[in-house]
Design a protein around this motif. Structure first.
Motif, mmCIF file in Angstrom:
data_model
loop_
_atom_site.group_PDB
_atom_site.id
_atom_site.type_symbol
_atom_site.label_atom_id
_atom_site.label_comp_id
_atom_site.label_asym_id
_atom_site.label_seq_id
_atom_site.Cartn_x
_atom_site.Cartn_y
_atom_site.Cartn_z
ATOM 1 N N SER A 63 0.837 -1.192 0.000
ATOM 2 C CA SER A 63 0.000 0.000 0.000
ATOM 3 C C SER A 63 0.878 1.251 0.000
ATOM 4 O O SER A 63 2.038 1.210 0.408
ATOM 5 C CB SER A 63 -0.923 0.014 1.215
ATOM 6 N N LYS A 64 0.306 2.350 -0.449
ATOM 7 C CA LYS A 64 1.035 3.614 -0.441
ATOM 8 C C LYS A 64 1.373 4.023 0.987
ATOM 9 O O LYS A 64 2.394 4.650 1.235
ATOM 10 C CB LYS A 64 0.218 4.712 -1.128
ATOM 11 N N ARG A 65 0.530 3.649 1.928
ATOM 12 C CA ARG A 65 0.788 3.923 3.350
ATOM 13 C C ARG A 65 2.083 3.238 3.779
ATOM 14 O O ARG A 65 2.931 3.840 4.433
ATOM 15 C CB ARG A 65 -0.396 3.431 4.175
ATOM 16 N N GLN A 66 2.238 1.961 3.396
ATOM 17 C CA GLN A 66 3.451 1.222 3.744
ATOM 18 C C GLN A 66 4.678 1.835 3.075
ATOM 19 O O GLN A 66 5.742 1.934 3.688
ATOM 20 C CB GLN A 66 3.315 -0.244 3.325
ATOM 21 N N VAL A 67 4.536 2.250 1.826
ATOM 22 C CA VAL A 67 5.649 2.858 1.104
ATOM 23 C C VAL A 67 6.069 4.155 1.794
ATOM 24 O O VAL A 67 7.267 4.417 1.987
ATOM 25 C CB VAL A 67 5.267 3.122 -0.372
ATOM 26 N N ALA A 68 5.093 4.971 2.186
ATOM 27 C CA ALA A 68 5.399 6.246 2.836
ATOM 28 C C ALA A 68 6.127 6.024 4.162
ATOM 29 O O ALA A 68 7.112 6.708 4.467
ATOM 30 C CB ALA A 68 4.122 7.046 3.056
ATOM 31 N N VAL A 69 5.660 5.067 4.948
ATOM 32 C CA VAL A 69 6.308 4.787 6.236
ATOM 33 C C VAL A 69 7.720 4.276 6.005
ATOM 34 O O VAL A 69 8.667 4.692 6.677
ATOM 35 C CB VAL A 69 5.472 3.776 7.057
ATOM 36 N N ARG A 70 7.866 3.389 5.025
ATOM 37 C CA ARG A 70 9.186 2.839 4.713
ATOM 38 C C ARG A 70 10.160 3.946 4.305
ATOM 39 O O ARG A 70 11.322 3.980 4.747
ATOM 40 C CB ARG A 70 9.036 1.802 3.604
ATOM 41 N N GLN A 71 9.711 4.874 3.455
ATOM 42 C CA GLN A 71 10.565 5.980 3.023
ATOM 43 C C GLN A 71 10.940 6.880 4.194
ATOM 44 O O GLN A 71 12.075 7.333 4.309
ATOM 45 C CB GLN A 71 9.865 6.799 1.942
ATOM 46 N N GLN A 72 9.972 7.137 5.089
ATOM 47 C CA GLN A 72 10.236 8.001 6.240
ATOM 48 C C GLN A 72 11.267 7.356 7.158
ATOM 49 O O GLN A 72 12.173 8.024 7.663
ATOM 50 C CB GLN A 72 8.913 8.267 6.989
ATOM 51 N N VAL A 73 11.131 6.061 7.387
ATOM 52 C CA VAL A 73 12.077 5.351 8.242
ATOM 53 C C VAL A 73 13.462 5.356 7.598
ATOM 54 O O VAL A 73 14.475 5.572 8.283
ATOM 55 C CB VAL A 73 11.592 3.907 8.516
ATOM 56 N N ASP A 74 13.527 5.132 6.288
ATOM 57 C CA ASP A 74 14.819 5.147 5.597
ATOM 58 C C ASP A 74 15.500 6.504 5.724
ATOM 59 O O ASP A 74 16.710 6.580 5.946
ATOM 60 C CB ASP A 74 14.645 4.779 4.113
ATOM 61 N N LYS A 75 14.738 7.587 5.593
ATOM 62 C CA LYS A 75 15.310 8.927 5.744
ATOM 63 C C LYS A 75 15.841 9.138 7.161
ATOM 64 O O LYS A 75 16.905 9.710 7.366
ATOM 65 C CB LYS A 75 14.261 10.004 5.434
ATOM 66 N N ALA A 76 15.066 8.678 8.155
ATOM 67 C CA ALA A 76 15.482 8.842 9.552
ATOM 68 C C ALA A 76 16.760 8.058 9.824
ATOM 69 O O ALA A 76 17.657 8.543 10.518
ATOM 70 C CB ALA A 76 14.365 8.393 10.485
ATOM 71 N N VAL A 77 16.866 6.860 9.267
ATOM 72 C CA VAL A 77 18.053 6.036 9.473
ATOM 73 C C VAL A 77 19.279 6.684 8.839
ATOM 74 O O VAL A 77 20.386 6.582 9.359
ATOM 75 C CB VAL A 77 17.817 4.613 8.901
ATOM 76 N N LYS A 78 19.082 7.402 7.725
ATOM 77 C CA LYS A 78 20.197 8.068 7.050
ATOM 78 C C LYS A 78 20.629 9.341 7.767
ATOM 79 O O LYS A 78 21.595 9.972 7.384
ATOM 80 C CB LYS A 78 19.820 8.388 5.605
ATOM 81 N N GLY A 79 19.873 9.742 8.810
ATOM 82 C CA GLY A 79 20.295 10.870 9.622
ATOM 83 C C GLY A 79 19.480 12.137 9.458
ATOM 84 O O GLY A 79 19.889 13.182 9.950
ATOM 85 N N CYS A 80 18.343 12.072 8.811
ATOM 86 C CA CYS A 80 17.510 13.260 8.646
ATOM 87 C C CYS A 80 16.754 13.524 9.956
ATOM 88 O O CYS A 80 15.882 12.749 10.341
ATOM 89 C CB CYS A 80 16.529 13.072 7.495
ATOM 90 N N PRO A 81 17.082 14.619 10.675
ATOM 91 C CA PRO A 81 16.427 14.866 11.963
ATOM 92 C C PRO A 81 14.936 15.156 11.819
ATOM 93 O O PRO A 81 14.150 14.797 12.694
ATOM 94 C CB PRO A 81 17.174 16.074 12.525
ATOM 95 N N LYS A 82 14.533 15.781 10.725
ATOM 96 C CA LYS A 82 13.121 16.084 10.521
ATOM 97 C C LYS A 82 12.311 14.787 10.370
ATOM 98 O O LYS A 82 11.230 14.650 10.930
ATOM 99 C CB LYS A 82 12.946 16.968 9.290
ATOM 100 N N ALA A 83 12.851 13.838 9.614
ATOM 101 C CA ALA A 83 12.183 12.547 9.440
ATOM 102 C C ALA A 83 12.104 11.805 10.771
ATOM 103 O O ALA A 83 11.079 11.204 11.100
ATOM 104 C CB ALA A 83 12.915 11.708 8.401
ATOM 105 N N PHE A 84 13.186 11.870 11.552
ATOM 106 C CA PHE A 84 13.201 11.201 12.853
ATOM 107 C C PHE A 84 12.168 11.823 13.792
ATOM 108 O O PHE A 84 11.437 11.116 14.475
ATOM 109 C CB PHE A 84 14.603 11.281 13.455
ATOM 110 N N HIS A 85 12.097 13.152 13.794
ATOM 111 C CA HIS A 85 11.114 13.851 14.630
ATOM 112 C C HIS A 85 9.690 13.467 14.210
ATOM 113 O O HIS A 85 8.823 13.240 15.061
ATOM 114 C CB HIS A 85 11.316 15.359 14.533
ATOM 115 N N THR A 86 9.460 13.385 12.902
ATOM 116 C CA THR A 86 8.136 13.001 12.402
ATOM 117 C C THR A 86 7.771 11.596 12.867
ATOM 118 O O THR A 86 6.640 11.347 13.281
ATOM 119 C CB THR A 86 8.100 13.083 10.864
ATOM 120 N N LEU A 87 8.715 10.674 12.800
ATOM 121 C CA LEU A 87 8.451 9.307 13.259
ATOM 122 C C LEU A 87 8.132 9.269 14.754
ATOM 123 O O LEU A 87 7.225 8.550 15.179
ATOM 124 C CB LEU A 87 9.646 8.407 12.960
#
Length: 136
Positions: A63-87
């Protein structure tokens, strides 16, 4: 005794029969059309729509929901503080959702021996932020 038009009491909340809405006709003909959906329904439907995605060289349907969550987690793991805060925000809000209310919550996993260390770090952070505010 049968009721005729003459027997019908006209008054507050009881208009004459000739001025009442006829059956099958709306009092607001230009109102919301039947079958129209609100924004949350449209969003939910779009997030639940399935798409094909390539993950680790394999094509998967999710689902697009799963894709969006996966992308957000990947960004947070790469060090994006905004993505981490959103999670973190999503996780905190999820604990208060009606779906989560039925689940039992675990007690805090912080050991009492580390309370002093946490409180000291918190106080030091407040003191340093108040000192930064005095300098400006």
């Amino acid at each position: 005794m049968s009721h005729t038009l003459a027997d019908y009491p006209v008054g507050f909340g009881r208009p004459p029969k000739a001025h009442q809405f006829t059956k099958g006709h709306s009092g607001n003909p230009k109102g919301r059309p039947k079958g129209s959906r609100n924004i949350s329904t449209l969003l939910r439907e779009e997030l639940d729509r399935k798409v094909s995605v390539t993950v680790d060289g394999l094509t998967k349907t999710m689902s697009k929901r799963q894709v969006a969550v996966r992308q957000q987690v990947d960004k947070a793991v790469k060090g994006c503080p905004k993505a981490f805060h959103t999670l973190l925000k999503i996780e905190a809000d999820g604990a208060h959702s009606p779906l989560e209310e039925s689940k039992t919550h675990r007690p805090s996993e912080i050991q009492p021996s580390s309370y002093d260390e946490i409180i000291s770090a918190y106080v030091a952070d407040i003191v340093s932020s108040s000192n930064d505010g005095d300098a400006s």
